[in-house]
Structures are given as C-alpha cells and as structure tokens.
Design a protein around this motif. Structure first.
Motif, short mmCIF file in Angstrom:
data_model
loop_
_atom_site.label_atom_id
_atom_site.label_comp_id
_atom_site.label_asym_id
_atom_site.label_seq_id
_atom_site.Cartn_x
_atom_site.Cartn_y
_atom_site.Cartn_z
N VAL A 189 0.90 -1.24 0.14
CA VAL A 189 0.01 -0.03 -0.04
C VAL A 189 0.78 1.31 -0.09
O VAL A 189 1.63 1.42 0.87
N GLN A 190 1.07 1.85 -1.10
CA GLN A 190 2.06 2.85 -1.38
C GLN A 190 1.41 4.16 -1.57
O GLN A 190 0.54 4.35 -2.56
N GLY A 191 2.14 5.16 -1.42
CA GLY A 191 1.65 6.65 -1.70
C GLY A 191 1.54 7.41 -0.35
O GLY A 191 1.62 6.98 0.52
N PRO A 192 1.53 8.99 -0.68
CA PRO A 192 1.28 9.67 0.65
C PRO A 192 0.08 9.37 1.43
O PRO A 192 0.19 9.78 2.73
N LEU A 193 -0.92 8.91 0.80
CA LEU A 193 -2.07 8.70 1.51
C LEU A 193 -2.13 7.16 2.26
O LEU A 193 -2.94 6.71 2.86
N ALA A 194 -0.95 6.44 1.98
CA ALA A 194 -1.00 5.35 2.37
C ALA A 194 -0.83 5.20 4.13
O ALA A 194 -1.61 4.27 4.72
N THR A 195 -0.21 6.06 4.66
CA THR A 195 -0.18 6.20 6.17
C THR A 195 -1.52 6.41 6.70
O THR A 195 -1.62 5.59 7.67
N PRO A 196 -2.06 7.33 6.56
CA PRO A 196 -3.42 7.47 7.19
C PRO A 196 -4.33 6.56 6.87
O PRO A 196 -5.08 6.04 7.86
N LEU A 197 -4.35 5.96 5.90
CA LEU A 197 -5.15 4.76 5.44
C LEU A 197 -5.09 3.36 6.53
O LEU A 197 -5.70 2.88 7.02
N ILE A 198 -3.65 3.14 6.43
CA ILE A 198 -2.97 2.13 7.10
C ILE A 198 -3.23 2.24 8.74
O ILE A 198 -3.79 1.41 9.60
N ALA A 199 -3.42 3.33 9.23
CA ALA A 199 -3.53 3.90 10.57
C ALA A 199 -5.27 3.72 10.64
O ALA A 199 -5.60 3.19 11.71
N ASP A 200 -5.84 4.14 9.80
CA ASP A 200 -7.43 3.74 10.03
C ASP A 200 -7.73 2.32 10.09
O ASP A 200 -8.60 1.91 10.83
N MET A 201 -7.00 1.46 9.49
CA MET A 201 -7.09 0.03 9.40
C MET A 201 -6.59 -0.71 10.82
O MET A 201 -7.12 -1.33 11.21
N PHE A 202 -5.43 -0.36 10.96
CA PHE A 202 -4.61 -0.93 12.32
C PHE A 202 -4.59 -0.20 13.31
O PHE A 202 -4.14 -0.61 14.53
N GLY A 203 -4.63 1.23 13.25
CA GLY A 203 -4.54 1.79 14.66
C GLY A 203 -3.27 3.04 14.78
O GLY A 203 -2.46 2.74 13.81
N GLU A 204 -3.25 3.68 15.72
CA GLU A 204 -2.23 4.65 15.80
C GLU A 204 -0.78 4.05 15.93
O GLU A 204 0.31 4.68 15.78
N LYS A 245 9.61 5.32 -3.36
CA LYS A 245 10.00 6.72 -2.28
C LYS A 245 9.06 7.43 -1.97
O LYS A 245 9.26 8.53 -1.50
N GLN A 246 7.69 6.94 -2.07
CA GLN A 246 6.58 7.80 -2.02
C GLN A 246 6.12 7.40 -0.26
O GLN A 246 4.90 7.91 0.09
N GLY A 247 6.62 6.45 0.18
CA GLY A 247 6.31 6.10 1.62
C GLY A 247 5.24 4.91 1.40
O GLY A 247 4.22 4.94 0.41
N GLY A 248 4.86 4.22 2.49
CA GLY A 248 3.94 3.36 2.58
C GLY A 248 4.33 2.00 3.29
O GLY A 248 5.23 1.84 4.28
N PHE A 249 3.11 1.02 3.14
CA PHE A 249 3.31 -0.08 4.11
C PHE A 249 3.40 -1.38 3.25
O PHE A 249 2.69 -1.28 2.10
#
Ligand code: THG
Length: 370
Positions: free
Chosen positions: A154-169, A198-202
């Motif tokens: 799951v890659q891209g600048p919005l990957a981090t908020p999405l993964i936080a929604d799914m898994f927690g802070e 290099k866009q960040g993600g999980f």
C-alpha cells in the motif's frame, strides 16, 4: 509487443490473483515462478495515484525464504556481507546476497521473525535452492522452507493515514523496514513499513493464502475514501528514485559496489561471509563500471524498451541502458544503466541505441529525483 500469457500450473498464482483480475488487470509478467500483475491499463493514473494518493499492489511475488533453528542468525551472517550485529526481532534490513565470486545474486529484505527464525523477502532468483544447499552442506542447524506469506503493498502519501485507519495509531511507531505480526478483522498478517517506492507506505504480508480475496477487499473498501486504486511496482517512479530492479539492471557479472550497495557491505567485520575475499579485492582495485542515470533526448518514450540498449561513446561500446521512460516530474526522458567508470561522469555525453533508433543522452547521478 503484446501477447497473452498462458496460464498453467508451471507458474504459481498469487492469493490475490482473482481479485486483481476482477479489478481489471491487463498485463502480467513472471517473477519467482509466479504471475506478477504489472498494470491495470492506465499507466498514467497508476503513476499519479502513487505520487499523490494511494495505490495497492499485489507483490506476492516477493516470496519469503525462511530458515528456522538454533543457527538461524549465525547462518544469516554467513549469507550476507551486511553487518547484522544489531539485528532485532521486528526490524528488517536490506541485505545484498552475493555468490562465491562476489557477484550479486539477489537483494532481499531480511526480517527477523523471532530469536531463531529469519525470513528473506527476495527479488527474482531461486534463493531457496541456494540457501537450502548451503545450509545442508555446511551443517547449519536450520530448517529452510517457504512460509505462507504474500505481501500486498500500500504505497503513496495517503498510505499512512489509510493504514492507521485500518490498524490503529501504533503504526506510526514502526520505523522504516520495521514490522509487527497482527490481525486485520481476523486475517493473520505482518504489517511492515516498506515498499519498492520512495513515496512512503506499508506492506501487509498475508499469512493465510486462503484469505487473499478478503484482505484485498478490506484494503479496497477502507481505501475507497482515499480513492485507492490498483497498481504495480511503478516503472517510472522507480527510475526517478534510482531503485535497483535486480534482474532488470544487473547482469551475471554484477557486483554490489557497481550498484551503490557498498554501504550495505561491511568488509571490516570479523565475520566470514560468502564472497568476502573477492569483494575485498574488488573494493581494492575499484569497480570498472557503475549504475547511473541518463537524461535522454528525443520525443517522449511511450513504452519501455524490451531489450537492454547499448550505450556508445564515439562508437565504442561503454555499457547498457536497462530501462527507459518519460518522467513527468523531470519533464524529460530518463533511463538507468550500467556504464564504464571512466564514462560515469555527470554530464558526460553518450549515444544510446534503442534497437530501432539512436538517441543522445547525458549521464546523471542517481537518484534523478530527490
Ligand atoms: N518488498 C518486499 N520484498 C522485496 C521487495 C519489496 N524484496 C526484493 C526487493 N523488493 C528488494 N528491493 C528493495 C530495494 C530498495 C528498497 C526496498 C526494496 C528501499 N531502499 C531504501 C533506499 O534505497 O533508500 C532504503 C534502504 C535502506 O536504507 O536500508 O526502500 O518491494 N517485501
């Protein structure tokens, strides 16, 4: 050239295979003896999603080679020149693997799963055969196997908020290449902060291949509010970012120093490892060629070259370009390739022969986009 893939039991299917077809997969390649989804038909939308939004990629082709047993860490230290003194459970490391001549044979991410279990998340070459052969012949007390684990990136600048929604802070505490085993709505997974961009993600490693469609649907549904869409390791972004594509960019003689991977090899440690003496020699004499970027003249490329393209300097062959594309962010055609060290100078002018036509190009350091 467009041809269709013959599907059969010789190559393996990802646990997300059905989902990728349902979501409009249009092209695939083969990688680690698996079908590897490469596009859903709109390359420019896939690039934009990765740069501005969030994309989900079936990268189950990054197979895991596990070894478990009392010698697991000792064995890992023999397999790679990367210094593993500070290895920790829950923290991954990028580790070049070399053969007995110091030639690069893979560039996996190592995950220490527990005190006595290590996984290598491999690029495209048969590392399980290599690792099990060495473990057996040198009597390391480990069991070598391929675990049931299939990464979904799951890659891209919005990957981090999405993964936080799914898994927690808690996901914000993961360092780069850090990982944690967990569950997502009952689906067993490992969540890692990693990915080939290099866009960040999980990456969510699915740990039960029967649940691929469920995991795909979970990510797709949770990602809807971020306009998530399917994609694949991105051909253009990786060129801009200078990420190594092991089989694409290397040939059978490549060594890690040519690819800037010297920083992941510790020749001064006391630890013996495969390829140490030849790598010391290469380090002493210096490399003869180097992985570089190229800015290429002429009209925009609209499809990747199928073959390596020879690079010439005043009619002498000096290297090859392994991938080329138009970069929207650099507003230029770009390429990467391997070129004789004496020509690997910023601004050096060369000619690249793209099989049907020649183009002028200038050497430029990697990464081309920071
Ligand atoms: N995901 C998983 N396994 C993989 C890959 C993946 N195995 C093979 C291949 N891809 C590994 N290749 C890379 C190469 C570089 C990076 C990630 C995977 C990377 N490098 C950073 C850089 O170059 O800046 C950081 C390296 C570091 O400092 O340690 O991200 O995609 N599961």
């Amino acid at each position: 050239m467009t041809i269709s893939l013959s599907i059969g039991p010789q190559n393996r299917k990802s646990p997300f295979f059905k989902s990728t077809l349902q979501d409009g997969l249009t092209s695939a390649s083969i990688y680690n003896h698996m079908y590897f989804p490469t596009s859903y038909g709109d390359k420019s939308a896939e690039y934009d999603r990765l740069l501005k939004g969030v994309a989900m990629w079936d990268v189950s082709i990054e197979r895991q080679v596990a070894f478990k047993g009392r010698d697991a860490v000792k064995f890992a230290r023999y397999l790679t020149g990367r210094n593993l003194d500070d290895l920790q459970v829950g923290q991954g490391k990028y580790i070049p693997l070399c053969d007995y001549q110091g030639r690069l044979i893979n560039d996996p991410i190592l995950l220490q799963i527990s005190e006595n279990e290590i996984w290598l998340s491999i690029a495209d070459s048969d590392i399980k055969l290599w690792v099990s052969g060495i473990a057996d012949s040198l009597k390391y007390r480990v069991d070598v196997f391929e675990p049931d684990a299939s990464p979904l990136a799951v890659q891209g600048p919005l990957a981090t908020p999405l993964i936080a929604d799914m898994f927690g802070e808690w996901i914000y505490d993961l360092k780069f290449f850090g990982f944690q085993e967990t569950k997502l709505k009952g689906i067993p997974v490992i969540l890692a902060r990693s990915g080939w961009s290099k866009q960040g993600g999980f990456e969510i490693y699915l740990l039960d291949n029967n649940l691929g469609e469920s995991l795909w649907a979970e990510v797709k549904n949770a990602g809807a509010q971020y306009n998530i869409g399917p994609g694949a390791p991105n051909y253009v972004e990786r060129l801009e970012s200078g990420l190594l594509s092991f089989r694409t960019d290397c040939d059978e003689h490549s060594n890690p120093f040519e690819f800037g991977l010297g920083r992941f090899i510790d020749l001064d440690q006391n630890q013996e490892f495969i390829g140490k003496a030849p790598l010391q020699k290469i380090k002493q004499t210096g490399v003869k060629r180097e992985f570089v970027g190229l800015r290429v003249d002429g009209p925009r490329f609209n499809s990747p070259p199928e073959d390596r393209s020879s690079i010439y300097s005043e009619d002498d062959y000096v290297g090859y370009a392994s991938a080329a594309a138009y970069s929207p962010r650099l507003n230029s055609n770009i390429a990467v390739g391997v070129i004789d060290t004496r020509h690997a100078i910023d601004g050096n002018e060369v000619v690249v022969d793209f099989s049907d036509h020649k183009r002028e190009a200038r050497v430029t350091p990697l990464p081309m986009f920071r």
